[in-house]
Motif scaffolding. Structure first.
Motif, mmCIF file in Angstrom:
data_model
loop_
_atom_site.group_PDB
_atom_site.id
_atom_site.type_symbol
_atom_site.label_atom_id
_atom_site.label_comp_id
_atom_site.label_asym_id
_atom_site.label_seq_id
_atom_site.Cartn_x
_atom_site.Cartn_y
_atom_site.Cartn_z
ATOM 1 N N LEU A 405 0.808 -1.216 0.000
ATOM 2 C CA LEU A 405 0.000 0.000 0.000
ATOM 3 C C LEU A 405 0.845 1.272 0.000
ATOM 4 N N ALA A 406 2.133 1.136 -0.330
ATOM 5 C CA ALA A 406 3.041 2.277 -0.203
ATOM 6 C C ALA A 406 2.518 3.517 -0.938
ATOM 7 N N ASP A 407 1.878 3.312 -2.081
ATOM 8 C CA ASP A 407 1.458 4.476 -2.865
ATOM 9 C C ASP A 407 0.003 4.872 -2.636
ATOM 10 N N ALA A 408 -0.695 4.115 -1.782
ATOM 11 C CA ALA A 408 -2.114 4.441 -1.585
ATOM 12 C C ALA A 408 -2.228 5.776 -0.876
ATOM 13 N N ASP A 409 -3.013 6.694 -1.450
ATOM 14 C CA ASP A 409 -3.057 8.011 -0.815
ATOM 15 C C ASP A 409 -4.168 8.135 0.226
ATOM 16 N N SER A 410 -4.977 7.096 0.388
ATOM 17 C CA SER A 410 -5.975 7.136 1.452
ATOM 18 C C SER A 410 -5.551 6.142 2.531
ATOM 19 N N PRO A 411 -5.773 6.463 3.812
ATOM 20 C CA PRO A 411 -5.371 5.522 4.855
ATOM 21 C C PRO A 411 -6.122 4.203 4.780
ATOM 22 N N TRP A 412 -7.334 4.226 4.238
ATOM 23 C CA TRP A 412 -8.154 3.010 4.165
ATOM 24 C C TRP A 412 -8.521 2.828 2.698
ATOM 25 N N PRO A 413 -7.601 2.298 1.886
ATOM 26 C CA PRO A 413 -7.710 2.448 0.423
ATOM 27 C C PRO A 413 -8.825 1.650 -0.257
ATOM 28 N N LEU A 414 -9.435 0.675 0.444
ATOM 29 C CA LEU A 414 -10.506 -0.068 -0.237
ATOM 30 C C LEU A 414 -11.833 0.699 -0.212
ATOM 31 N N TYR A 415 -11.872 1.777 0.546
ATOM 32 C CA TYR A 415 -13.061 2.642 0.530
ATOM 33 C C TYR A 415 -12.568 4.064 0.726
ATOM 34 N N PRO A 416 -12.036 4.646 -0.338
ATOM 35 C CA PRO A 416 -11.277 5.882 -0.163
ATOM 36 C C PRO A 416 -12.119 7.134 0.097
ATOM 37 N N LEU A 417 -12.577 7.272 1.331
ATOM 38 C CA LEU A 417 -13.160 8.551 1.760
ATOM 39 C C LEU A 417 -11.985 9.439 2.145
ATOM 40 N N GLY A 418 -11.962 10.664 1.594
ATOM 41 C CA GLY A 418 -10.825 11.528 1.914
ATOM 42 C C GLY A 418 -10.893 12.051 3.338
ATOM 43 N N PRO A 419 -9.766 12.083 4.069
ATOM 44 C CA PRO A 419 -9.769 12.710 5.396
ATOM 45 C C PRO A 419 -9.912 14.230 5.257
ATOM 46 N N GLY A 420 -10.353 14.877 6.307
ATOM 47 C CA GLY A 420 -10.470 16.341 6.288
ATOM 48 C C GLY A 420 -11.679 16.825 5.498
ATOM 49 N N VAL A 421 -12.577 15.920 5.142
ATOM 50 C CA VAL A 421 -13.750 16.285 4.330
ATOM 51 C C VAL A 421 -14.993 15.798 5.074
ATOM 52 N N THR A 422 -16.085 16.563 5.007
ATOM 53 C CA THR A 422 -17.340 16.085 5.597
ATOM 54 C C THR A 422 -18.125 15.337 4.528
ATOM 55 N N TRP A 423 -18.291 14.027 4.765
ATOM 56 C CA TRP A 423 -19.098 13.187 3.883
ATOM 57 C C TRP A 423 -20.456 12.985 4.539
ATOM 58 N N ILE A 424 -21.481 12.842 3.727
ATOM 59 C CA ILE A 424 -22.802 12.560 4.283
ATOM 60 C C ILE A 424 -23.263 11.210 3.759
ATOM 61 N N ASN A 425 -23.529 10.309 4.722
ATOM 62 C CA ASN A 425 -24.104 9.015 4.366
ATOM 63 C C ASN A 425 -25.611 9.204 4.190
ATOM 64 N N ALA A 426 -26.127 8.717 3.058
ATOM 65 C CA ALA A 426 -27.583 8.748 2.846
ATOM 66 C C ALA A 426 -28.072 7.316 2.721
ATOM 67 N N GLY A 427 -29.018 6.935 3.585
ATOM 68 C CA GLY A 427 -29.540 5.571 3.569
ATOM 69 C C GLY A 427 -31.002 5.569 3.156
ATOM 70 N N PHE A 428 -31.366 4.654 2.252
ATOM 71 C CA PHE A 428 -32.768 4.543 1.807
ATOM 72 C C PHE A 428 -33.030 3.078 1.543
ATOM 73 N N TRP A 429 -34.128 2.585 2.088
ATOM 74 C CA TRP A 429 -34.371 1.139 2.126
ATOM 75 C C TRP A 429 -35.832 0.902 1.779
ATOM 76 N N SER A 430 -36.085 0.683 0.493
ATOM 77 C CA SER A 430 -37.473 0.527 0.061
ATOM 78 C C SER A 430 -37.499 -0.207 -1.281
ATOM 79 N N ALA A 431 -38.485 0.105 -2.107
ATOM 80 C CA ALA A 431 -38.596 -0.538 -3.424
ATOM 81 C C ALA A 431 -39.276 0.436 -4.376
ATOM 82 N N VAL A 432 -39.089 0.198 -5.666
ATOM 83 C CA VAL A 432 -39.771 1.007 -6.682
ATOM 84 C C VAL A 432 -40.466 0.037 -7.638
ATOM 85 N N PRO A 433 -41.456 0.517 -8.403
ATOM 86 C CA PRO A 433 -42.099 -0.380 -9.367
ATOM 87 C C PRO A 433 -41.058 -0.984 -10.300
ATOM 88 N N GLY A 434 -41.258 -2.258 -10.655
ATOM 89 C CA GLY A 434 -40.261 -2.967 -11.454
ATOM 90 C C GLY A 434 -39.984 -2.316 -12.792
#
Ligand code: FAD
Length: 507
Positions: A405-434
């Motif tokens: 991982l020497a060149d990985a620029d995110s500390p957790w490279p398999l899900y690269p959310l940048g540090p120092g940034v506010t991310w918003i998780n949006a969750g929605f759990w339902s269904a739509v017409p097929g």
């Protein structure tokens, strides 16, 4: 608070074996005794034995009783014996740490910690989510605006890798595995022990539900409050929110207090998510810390309405201890098996199958208004859960460590959310017409539209549910070559499916 409270908790445990009395309902609170290292070591031995008994070349999986994965899984992988790996091993109330088995549910973990006035730094909202599952599957909660994600509280982990060995991973040891584990979903190995930091919590929270009428003002306020970490001069314990429409949005701000007093109860007729709705300004409420932690579990956020549990008559009859997400999972299992919704409701009314839309995504706070406007215009799904995330400070020191991982620029490279940034998780759990998108739409049509929109906004999608990316798109979003490189090292014979197979192909 501080040392004295922890000692009272610890002494209480010694004197009567129960610990401090927990304020609040505690209907399903059970006394949790740590299992200790001796029992833990024996359970790990049994796990290793069961791994050794699987013929070389066969793939393995966890034989767990509960799951919070929404996508389907092929059943032909051989289940490993994890029966003795679902407890807390030991709590050190003075150091504020816990050694926890990988398959320990947060429900058990929380109940073991609260008598000491301590809690995990981030507690996913569903009681049967396990510590190992949340660390490898990127759990999130209302403390994520100040504590980041569950893996950021991990001090070290013992992981069963594909070679059948237990490997310890920490910021000093096997750093590549430590950094690659979050978002690996068991494709590199299974955590059997995690040493985590805990934090002190107050007995109660004061809640302020703040109403907004447009996504722009809402997102700006959320961003500012995250930066400040305070509200009305008080330190904020938890921050999340709910959008019912682009015109009805709430922030839910929780501040801790030890002051005793009346609290609300959303484990009976009252329904938590409905309690936050009001026309204007701020509505106040109060909960015990335990009820706050599990406020979303009672009605699975709002998804219990699909089972009729929010109908006042049905609710009166519904056994109180079955108002919990683990029971709704059982109902979902039945629906999947017998296609109940389609056979009883849709087909008789000449309606097509509905497409399940069960997803969590993240966008940066400045793109949130666009996301909200788009989502409510593109579907009739509501409400949507919103939760800010800031990675914890200090993780930068991990970047660059570990050769793969020497060149990985995110500390957790398999899900690269940048540090120092506010991310918003949006969750929605339902269904739509097929036929939501067009009559001849491919399976997952609306889910695919969401994936496109999220990428267009520079965001990410969690991988606990269905995903439709091509291998190329997936690599671009989730660590490029790194999952494959880590797999060569920790699972060279492919005893676990790879990340793409697990999260997109349903292996
Ligand atoms: C409807 C719904 C709502 C959700 N809401 C939330 C939410 O509000 N907050 C939140 O944080 N998350 C939420 N999730 C996502 C959930 O946190 C993840 O799916 C998590 O991975 C589930 O963990 P689990 O312990 O139930 O593991 P499982 O569902 O059993 O497994 C999940 C994956 O993790 C792997 N895994 C499990 N245990 C381990 C281990 N010890 N070591 C390595 N790999 C392991 C499994 O192989 C599997 O690939 C939600 C999911 C759904 C379906």
């Amino acid at each position: 608070m501080g040392l004295s409270k922890k000692l009272v908790g610890a002494l209480g445990r010694v004197s009567d074996g129960v610990g401090r009395l927990l304020p609040g309902r505690g209907l399903d609170y059970r006394r949790r005794q740590p299992v200790g290292f001796y029992e833990h070591d024996r359970a790990v031995e049994r796990l290793l034995e069961s791994f050794r008994n699987v013929p070389a070349g066969r793939r393995v999986r966890l034989a767990k009783k509960t799951s919070n994965l929404f996508r389907g899984r092929h059943a032909d992988n051989v289940g490993l014996d994890v029966s003795g790996l679902n407890g807390v091993i030991a709590i050190d109330p003075v150091a504020g740490t816990a050694d926890v088995q990988g398959m320990c549910t947060y429900e058990d973990l929380v109940d073991a910690c609260l008598p000491y006035g301590l809690a995990p730094t981030v507690i996913p909202q569903l009681k049967t989510i396990t510590l190992g599952g949340a660390v490898t599957g990127m759990g999130v909660e209302s403390t994520s605006f100040r504590n980041g994600l569950p893996h950021e509280a991990v001090l070290e982990m013992d992981i069963l890798t594909g070679t059948g060995e237990i490997v310890t991973a920490s910021p000093e040891e096997n750093v590549d595995l430590f950094r690659g584990f979050p978002n690996s979903y068991g494709s590199l190995g299974y955590a059997v022990r995690l040493k985590i930091e805990l934090e002190e919590v107050h007995d109660y929270v004061d809640l302020a539900h703040v109403r907004f009428h447009d996504p722009q003002t809402y997102a700006e306020a959320m961003g500012e409050i995250v930066e400040a970490g305070t509200f009305e001069g008080r330190t904020i314990h938890g921050l999340d929110g709910v959008a019912f429409s682009p015109h009805e949005l709430y922030l839910v701000i929780a501040c801790g207090t030890d002051k005793a007093g009346p609290t609300s109860d959303y484990t009976r007729e009252q329904i938590y998510y409905r309690s936050i709705q009001h026309p204007e300004g701020i509505l106040r409420d109060r909960l015990s810390i335990r009820d706050y932690i599990w406020r979303w579990d009672v009605d699975w956020f709002w998804c219990s309405r699909a089972f009729g549990a929010q109908n006042p008559t049905v609710r009166k009859l519904w056994p109180r201890d079955l108002l919990r997400s683990s029971f709704y999972w059982k109902l979902i299992g039945l629906d999947r098996r017998y296609d109940i919704e389609h056979n009883l409701i849709n087909r008789p009314n000449g309606l097509p199958h509905r497409e399940r839309v069960v997803q969590d995504i993240e966008v940066t706070v400045d793109r949130l208004p666009e996301w909200i406007e788009w989502f409510f215009s593109a579907s009739d799904i509501q409400p949507m859960w919103l939760c800010p995330i800031r990675l914890r400070g200090g993780v930068e020191k991990l970047a660059g460590s570990g050769d793969v991982l020497a060149d990985a620029d995110s500390p957790w490279p398999l899900y690269p959310l940048g540090p120092g940034v506010t991310w918003i998780n949006a969750g929605f759990w339902s269904a739509v017409p097929g036929d939501h998108v067009s009559a001849d739409a491919e399976p997952g049509a609306f889910n695919r539209v969401i994936e496109k929109k999220v990428s267009e906004l520079g965001g990410h999608k969690s991988l606990y549910s269905e995903a439709f990316y091509t291998r190329e798109e997936f690599a671009e979003l989730y660590g490029g070559e790194l999952p494959g490189q880590l797999k060569k090292r920790y699972d060279p014979a492919g005893r676990f499916p790879d990340l793409y197979e697990k999260t997109v192909s349903g292996a």
